[in-house]
Design a protein around this motif. Structure first.
Motif, PDB file in Angstrom:
ATOM      1  N   VAL A 147      -6.298   1.917  -9.902  1.00 60.15           N
ATOM      2  CA  VAL A 147      -6.423   2.922  -8.804  1.00 60.15           C
ATOM      3  C   VAL A 147      -7.821   2.750  -8.006  1.00 60.15           C
ATOM      4  O   VAL A 147      -7.972   2.612  -6.502  1.00 60.15           O
ATOM      5  CB  VAL A 147      -6.190   4.231  -8.879  1.00 60.15           C
ATOM      6  CG1 VAL A 147      -6.137   4.949  -7.833  1.00 60.15           C
ATOM      7  CG2 VAL A 147      -4.624   4.357  -9.574  1.00 60.15           C
ATOM      8  N   MET A 201       1.177   3.393  -3.160  1.00 60.09           N
ATOM      9  CA  MET A 201       0.711   4.956  -3.055  1.00 60.09           C
ATOM     10  C   MET A 201       1.948   5.966  -3.310  1.00 60.09           C
ATOM     11  O   MET A 201       1.775   6.979  -4.035  1.00 60.09           O
ATOM     12  CB  MET A 201       0.350   5.315  -1.582  1.00 60.09           C
ATOM     13  CG  MET A 201      -0.964   5.693  -1.649  1.00 60.09           C
ATOM     14  SD  MET A 201      -1.314   6.013   0.360  1.00 60.09           S
ATOM     15  CE  MET A 201      -2.164   4.230   0.587  1.00 60.09           C
ATOM     16  N   TYR A 202       3.136   5.729  -2.957  1.00 59.89           N
ATOM     17  CA  TYR A 202       4.086   6.701  -3.148  1.00 59.89           C
ATOM     18  C   TYR A 202       4.575   6.642  -4.729  1.00 59.89           C
ATOM     19  O   TYR A 202       4.596   7.766  -5.075  1.00 59.89           O
ATOM     20  CB  TYR A 202       5.403   6.283  -2.256  1.00 59.89           C
ATOM     21  CG  TYR A 202       6.473   7.126  -2.402  1.00 59.89           C
ATOM     22  CD1 TYR A 202       6.450   8.428  -1.965  1.00 59.89           C
ATOM     23  CD2 TYR A 202       7.961   6.773  -2.293  1.00 59.89           C
ATOM     24  CE1 TYR A 202       7.475   9.453  -2.166  1.00 59.89           C
ATOM     25  CE2 TYR A 202       8.844   7.624  -2.493  1.00 59.89           C
ATOM     26  CZ  TYR A 202       8.579   8.822  -2.238  1.00 59.89           C
ATOM     27  OH  TYR A 202       9.808   9.806  -2.338  1.00 59.89           O
ATOM     28  N   PHE A 245      -2.998  13.420  -5.679  1.00 61.85           N
ATOM     29  CA  PHE A 245      -3.907  12.478  -6.018  1.00 61.85           C
ATOM     30  C   PHE A 245      -4.921  12.752  -7.298  1.00 61.85           C
ATOM     31  O   PHE A 245      -5.302  11.766  -7.855  1.00 61.85           O
ATOM     32  CB  PHE A 245      -5.074  12.114  -4.880  1.00 61.85           C
ATOM     33  CG  PHE A 245      -5.970  10.933  -4.838  1.00 61.85           C
ATOM     34  CD1 PHE A 245      -5.393   9.564  -4.763  1.00 61.85           C
ATOM     35  CD2 PHE A 245      -7.230  11.261  -4.944  1.00 61.85           C
ATOM     36  CE1 PHE A 245      -6.493   8.579  -4.914  1.00 61.85           C
ATOM     37  CE2 PHE A 245      -8.102  10.075  -5.291  1.00 61.85           C
ATOM     38  CZ  PHE A 245      -7.771   8.928  -4.961  1.00 61.85           C
ATOM     39  N   ALA A 294       0.947  -1.367  -0.200  1.00 63.29           N
ATOM     40  CA  ALA A 294       0.118   0.068   0.031  1.00 63.29           C
ATOM     41  C   ALA A 294       1.057   1.236  -0.077  1.00 63.29           C
ATOM     42  O   ALA A 294       0.823   2.003  -0.733  1.00 63.29           O
ATOM     43  CB  ALA A 294      -0.992   0.019   1.150  1.00 63.29           C
ATOM     44  N   GLU A 334       2.069   8.988  -5.959  1.00 64.77           N
ATOM     45  CA  GLU A 334       2.290  10.565  -5.430  1.00 64.77           C
ATOM     46  C   GLU A 334       3.365  11.070  -6.339  1.00 64.77           C
ATOM     47  O   GLU A 334       3.433  12.235  -6.974  1.00 64.77           O
ATOM     48  CB  GLU A 334       2.715  10.312  -3.910  1.00 64.77           C
ATOM     49  CG  GLU A 334       3.109  11.803  -3.610  1.00 64.77           C
ATOM     50  CD  GLU A 334       3.342  12.018  -2.207  1.00 64.77           C
ATOM     51  OE1 GLU A 334       3.116  10.957  -1.132  1.00 64.77           O
ATOM     52  OE2 GLU A 334       3.833  13.089  -1.590  1.00 64.77           O
TER      53      GLU A 334
END
Ligand code: HAS
Ligand code: CU
Length: 553
Positions: A346, A313-314, A332, A309, A317
Motif C-alpha cells: 500500500v 483503492m476500492y 484507510f 488505481a 476500501e
C-alpha cells in the motif's frame, strides 16, 4: 517427492521441488539488488557534490557505477523476479504445472546472461549505462549477456503458453482463470515489446562490437531501444499489478469488484506498446507530427493505470469497511497495516500516485522539453520502478519467502518499520531530484567532479543524498529480515499463496469473452505498431553505419 505445499480440492499439487526455480530466481534477483543498492548511494551523493565512488572497491568511475546500478536493478532484478513470480502465479492460476525443463532453461539462461554482463561491467568493459546508446560502445559480452537475459523471458513465456494450451484442451469453453490471465498477458505484452531491443542488439550492436560491421546507426539504435524501453516499464509493473489485483484484495480482506475491468487493463497494456518515441522528444530525425501523436498515445496508456488505481483503492476500501472503518477515510486506517506484505504494497501504491503524475509531466511534449535529461526524470522513476515496483517486490517477498521456506517471517515489526523508512527515504530523494531537475540539475552527469555546481542545486542535492541514505538503510533492514527468515524463522506450515478468487464469476457470454483471445490483441497491437513505426522506418532504412563510436577502454 516431499509432501505437497499446495494441494487444493481441484487436485492441483505443488511440491517443494516445483518451487526451486522460483526460489533461485528470487534470491538471485535480491542478491543483485543488494549490489545495485550500494551503488545507488554514490548516485545520490553525487547530486550533493560528494564524490563517493572514489572510496568504492573495484568501481573506477561514476559511469561504471551508474551502469551497474541501472543494469542490476532495472534489468536483471526485474527479469529474475518476473520469471520466478509469474511462473508461480501462472501455475497457481491454471492449477497446472509449467514444463519444468523450460522453467529451468529460463533460469540458467538468465543466470548466464547476468554473469556475462556483470563481468563486462565490473572489468570496465561496459560503462555505457543501462540504455547503452550507440555510439557509446561496450564489449560484445555485455550485449550478449543482455540478449540472454531477454531470451530467458521468451523461454518463460513459452512455458506459460504450453501450459495454457494444455489447460484450454482440458477446459474447453471456460474463461482463463484471472490470476493466470494477468500473468500470461504480462508476457504476451513483453513478447511484442522485446522485439525492438532484440533487433538492436543482434542486428546492430553485436556485429559492431565484434568488428564485423564498421559502424552503427545511433538514431535507429535509440529508436529500437525505446520501442522496448517504454513497454519494459510495464514488464516491471505488471507483475506488481498481478499482486495488486490478484492478491492484495484477499490479503486485505477486500474484494475485487470487476473481473472484466481487470482483464481490460491488461489488454490495454498489450495494445498500446508503441509509445517509445516519448523518450525521443528531443531527438533530431523524428518528425514533429510523430512526436505529437506519440504524446497522445502516451496519455492513453495512462488510463489502464488510472483504472487500476480506482479498482485497487476500492478493493482496499471494501476490506477496510469490513474491518470496521467508517466515514470517508476511516477505512484507510483499517487496512491491515500490521501485515508487512500489505503495508509495503500500500505504501508502494501511495508513491505510485506521485510517480504516475510525474509521468504525465514527462509525457507532455512541451513540458518534457523542460525536464528531459534533468534530475526530474530519476525523480519520476524512483517513485515508479524504484518504489511502486521495488517496494512491492519487498511486500511480495514478505509472504513469498515464508511460503517458499515454510518459516514464519522474522520480525514483522522490523519489516513494517523498513517499509515506512523506505517510503520516507524515497519521498525525500524524489523531492530533491524533482526540485533539482526543475532548476536544471542534469541527470547522468558526474556533477560531484564538475566545476559548475549551481547554488540552486544545493538543497535539492542534499535532500537527494539524505533520502538515498534512508533508502539504503531501509534496504539493509530488508536484507536482514530476509536472511534471518531463511536461517532462523520459526517453522510454519503455509499452505497456499494468497490469491484472490474471482469475485463475480467472469462472464461466459458477451463481448467480455474476447478479452481472453490474446491473438486478437496481438494482431491489433502489431497494426498499431506498423502505423506508428512504419513511416519512420520507411524513411530511415537502410541503416546508416557511419558512426564509429567511442570504444571501451
Ligand atoms: Fe515513466 C521516463 C512517462 C510510468 C519508469 N519512466 C521513465 C524512465 C523510467 C521510467 C525508468 O512520457 C527513465 C528512462 C530513461 O532512463 O531515460 N511513465 C510515463 C507515463 C507513465 C509512466 C505516462 N515509468 C512509469 C512506470 C515506470 C516508469 C510504471 C517503471 C515501473 N516516463 C514517461 C516519459 C518518460 C519516462 C515520457 C521520458 C522522460 C524523458 O524525457 O526522458 C504512466 O504509465 C503512469 C501511470 C500511473 C498512474 C498512477 C496509478 C496509481 C496507482 C496506485 C493507486 C494507489 C492506491 C492507494 C490504490 C496513473 C495504480 C490507495 C490509497 C489511498 C487512500 C490514496
Ligand atoms: Cu516511457
Amino acid at each position: 517427492m516431499s509432501t505437497p505445499i499446495v494441494s487444493d480440492a481441484a487436485g492441483f499439487k505443488l511440491e517443494r521441488t516445483d518451487l526451486n526455480a522460483v526460489r533461485a530466481n528470487l534470491y538471485f534477483g535480491f542478491a543483485v539488488l543488494a549490489v545495485g543498492v550500494l551503488l545507488g548511494l554514490d548516485q545520490a551523493y553525487n547530486y550533493a557534490g560528494v564524490d563517493l565512488v572514489r572510496h568504492y572497491p573495484v568501481i573506477n568511475s561514476y559511469y561504471q557505477g551508474l551502469t551497474i546500478h541501472g543494469v542490476f536493478n532495472a534489468l536483471v532484478l526485474t527479469t529474475a523476479f518476473a520469471n520466478g513470480f509469474i511462473v508461480l502465479t501462472t501455475a497457481r492460476g491454471l492449477g497446472r504445472r509449467l514444463p519444468g525443463a523450460l522453467v529451468h532453461a529460463a533460469l540458467w539462461t538468465m543466470l548466464a546472461g547476468a554473469v556475462l554482463a556483470a563481468w563486462a561491467m565490473f572489468t570496465g568493459r561496459a560503462t555505457v549505462l543501462y540504455t547503452f546508446y550507440p555510439p557509446l560502445q561496450a564489449h560484445w559480452s555485455f550485449y550478449l549477456g543482455l540478449a540472454l537475459v531477454v531470451i530467458s523471458t521468451w523461454i518463460t513465456s513459452a512455458a506459460q503458453l504450453v501450459a495454457l494450451r494444455g489447460w484450454r484442451r482440458d477446459n474447453p469453453g471456460r474463461r482463463v482463470p484471472l490470476l493466470a490471465f494477468m500473468s500470461i498477458a504480462t508476457y504476451v505484452m513483453w513478447d511484442i515489446a522485446s522485439v525492438g531491443i532484440a533487433i538492436e542488439v543482434v542486428a546492430l550492436l553485436l556485429p559492431w562490437s565484434l568488428g564485423i560491421v564498421p559502424g552503427t546507426d545511433p538514431l535507429l539504435g535509440r529508436t529500437l531501444f525505446w520501442f522496448t524501453g517504454h513497454p519494459i516499464v510495464y514488464f516491471w509493473l505488471l507483475p506488481i499489478y498481478v499482486s495488486w489485483y490478484g492478491m492484495i484484495p484477499r490479503q486485505s480482506g477486500g474484494t475485487l469488484f470487476s473481473d472484466s475491468l481487470t482483464r481490460l487493463a491488461f489488454v490495454l497494456f498489450i495494445l498500446l506498446v508503441p509509445v517509445g518515441f516519448h523518450h525521443q522528444f528531443v531527438d533530431p530525425g523524428v518528425s514533429q507530427g510523430l512526436k505529437y501523436a506519440v504524446a497522445a498515445l502516451t496519455f492513453a496508456i495512462f488510463f489502464p493505470s488510472l483504472m487500476t488505481a480506482f479498482a485497487v483503492m476500492y478493493a482496499l476500501e471494501i476490506g477496510g469497511r469490513r474491518r470496521g472503518g467508517k466515514g470517508l477515510v476511516g477505512w484507510f486506517f483499517r487496512i491491515p497495516w500490521s501485515d508487512p506484505s500489505v503495508c509495503a504494497q500500500v505504501l508502494a501504491m501511495l508513491a505510485f500516485l506521485l510517480g504516475g503524475i510525474s509521468g504525465l509531466v514527462n509525457a507532455s511534449y512541451t513540458l518534457n522539453l523542460e525536464v528531459h535529461n534533468t534530475a526530474f526524470v530519476p525523480g519520476h522513476f524512483h517513485l515508479t520502478i524504484g518504489t511502486a515496483v521495488a517496494l512491492s517486490y519487498i511486500g511480495i517477498a514478505y509472504w513469498l519467502v515464508p511460503f517458499l521456506e515454510q518459516r514464519a517471517l522474522w520480525s514483522r515489526r522490523l519489516a513494517i518499520f523498513q517499509s515506512f523508512l523506505y517510503l520516507a527515504g524515497v519521498l525525500i530523494l524524489s523531492r530533491g531530484l524533482i526540485a533539482g531537475g526543475l532548476a536544471g540539475m542534469p541527470r547522468r552527469t558526474a556533477i560531484a567532479q564538475a566545476s559548475y555546481h549551481m547554488a540552486a542545486w544545493r538543497l535539492p542535492g542534499l535532500m537527494t543524498a539524505a533520502g538515498g541514505t534512508l533508502m539504503v538503510a531501509s534496504m539493509a533492514l530488508f536484507f536482514l529480515v530476509l536472511v534471518m527468515t531463511i536461517v532462523a524463522g520459526q517453522p510454519a506450515a503455509i499452505a497456499d499463496i494468497p490469491f484472490t478468487e474471482t469475485v463475480s464469476a467472469p462472464a461466459t457470454a458477451g463481448w467480455q469473452i474476447n478479452l481472453d483471445r490474446f491473438h486478437y490483441w496481438v494482431i491489433a497491437a502489431v497494426v498499431l505498431i506498423a502505423i506508428v513505426y512504419g513511416p519512420f522506418l520507411f524513411a530511415h532504412l537502410p541503416p546508416d553505419l557511419a558512426a564509429t563510436g567511442l570504444t571501451y577502454p
